[in-house]
Design a protein around this motif. Structure first.
Motif, mmCIF file in Angstrom:
data_model
loop_
_atom_site.group_PDB
_atom_site.id
_atom_site.type_symbol
_atom_site.label_atom_id
_atom_site.label_comp_id
_atom_site.label_asym_id
_atom_site.label_seq_id
_atom_site.Cartn_x
_atom_site.Cartn_y
_atom_site.Cartn_z
ATOM 1 N N TYR A 103 0.989 -1.023 0.132
ATOM 2 C CA TYR A 103 0.081 0.080 -0.150
ATOM 3 C C TYR A 103 0.869 1.084 -0.186
ATOM 4 C CZ TYR A 103 -3.606 -3.250 1.242
ATOM 5 O OH TYR A 103 -4.435 -4.382 1.360
ATOM 6 N N VAL A 123 1.940 2.805 10.925
ATOM 7 C CA VAL A 123 0.701 2.002 9.859
ATOM 8 C C VAL A 123 0.194 0.841 11.126
ATOM 9 C CG1 VAL A 123 0.563 0.341 8.227
ATOM 10 C CG2 VAL A 123 1.829 2.712 7.739
ATOM 11 N N PHE A 168 -3.685 1.041 11.786
ATOM 12 C CA PHE A 168 -4.567 -0.032 10.913
ATOM 13 C C PHE A 168 -4.551 -1.265 11.678
ATOM 14 C CE2 PHE A 168 -3.200 3.229 7.719
ATOM 15 C CZ PHE A 168 -4.334 3.767 7.029
ATOM 16 N N VAL A 176 -2.220 -3.739 11.907
ATOM 17 C CA VAL A 176 -1.813 -4.546 10.903
ATOM 18 C C VAL A 176 -0.282 -4.983 11.402
ATOM 19 C CG1 VAL A 176 -3.134 -4.027 8.957
ATOM 20 C CG2 VAL A 176 -1.071 -2.854 9.302
ATOM 21 N N LEU A 201 2.530 -5.510 3.880
ATOM 22 C CA LEU A 201 1.857 -6.282 4.773
ATOM 23 C C LEU A 201 1.994 -7.625 4.732
ATOM 24 C CD1 LEU A 201 -1.518 -4.235 5.231
ATOM 25 C CD2 LEU A 201 0.879 -3.563 5.966
ATOM 26 N N TYR A 220 -3.017 -9.966 6.337
ATOM 27 C CA TYR A 220 -3.532 -8.534 6.737
ATOM 28 C C TYR A 220 -4.011 -8.112 5.485
ATOM 29 C CZ TYR A 220 -1.693 -9.381 11.773
ATOM 30 O OH TYR A 220 -1.412 -9.733 12.870
ATOM 31 N N ARG A 221 -4.865 -7.096 5.582
ATOM 32 C CA ARG A 221 -5.475 -6.263 4.667
ATOM 33 C C ARG A 221 -5.971 -4.950 5.139
ATOM 34 N NH1 ARG A 221 -3.537 -8.888 0.588
ATOM 35 N NH2 ARG A 221 -4.572 -10.774 -0.074
ATOM 36 N N ILE A 222 -5.647 -3.849 4.261
ATOM 37 C CA ILE A 222 -6.213 -2.724 4.757
ATOM 38 C C ILE A 222 -7.466 -2.133 3.712
ATOM 39 C CG2 ILE A 222 -5.850 0.000 4.707
ATOM 40 C CD1 ILE A 222 -3.000 -0.725 5.507
ATOM 41 N N ASP A 223 -8.451 -1.978 3.983
ATOM 42 C CA ASP A 223 -9.614 -1.677 3.308
ATOM 43 C C ASP A 223 -9.945 0.095 3.350
ATOM 44 O OD1 ASP A 223 -10.269 -4.166 2.393
ATOM 45 O OD2 ASP A 223 -11.465 -4.304 4.195
ATOM 46 N N PHE A 224 -9.720 0.551 2.093
ATOM 47 C CA PHE A 224 -9.860 2.032 2.115
ATOM 48 C C PHE A 224 -11.207 2.271 1.818
ATOM 49 C CE2 PHE A 224 -5.331 1.888 1.165
ATOM 50 C CZ PHE A 224 -4.942 2.385 2.018
#
Length: 102
Positions: free
Chosen positions: A36, A53, A57, A59, A93, A97-101
């Motif tokens: 990301y 981060v 988040f 993560v 990452l 793990y994932r980041i959802d925007f």
């Protein structure tokens, strides 16, 4: 929140990460390599970015790459000016793990 000291400046995690760079290329990278992109404070180090981060988040970060982007020369009518230089961080990452925007 934990405070991060970078280059003698006391920064909060939300001051280190300025904004996520949500582009078509960035979303493709997030799907493929779980990386990301963020615009970050110019004085932030890789360790500062990793801590920010992880705390913002929730993560686990495996790797951080940074780029110092130069400002571009622009023209408007007869005047020229230069855009501001900025720092970009690409954060990879852990696979779980994932980041959802959105």
């Amino acid at each position: 929140m934990t405070e991060i000291i970078s280059a003698g400046i006391l920064l909060e995690p939300y001051q280190v990460i300025i904004r996520p760079l949500v582009t078509e290329k960035g979303l493709h990278k997030a799907e493929r390599t779980n990386g990301y992109a963020f615009q970050v404070h110019p004085d932030a180090t890789k360790d500062d970015i990793r801590q920010a981060v992880e705390s913002l988040f929730d993560v686990k970060v495996t790797r951080v790459n940074t780029q110092n982007r130069k400002g571009k020369t622009r023209r408007y009518k007869q005047k020229t000016y230069k855009t501001k230089a900025w720092k970009k961080a690409i954060v990879f990452l852990h696979d779980d793990y994932r980041i959802d925007f959105f």
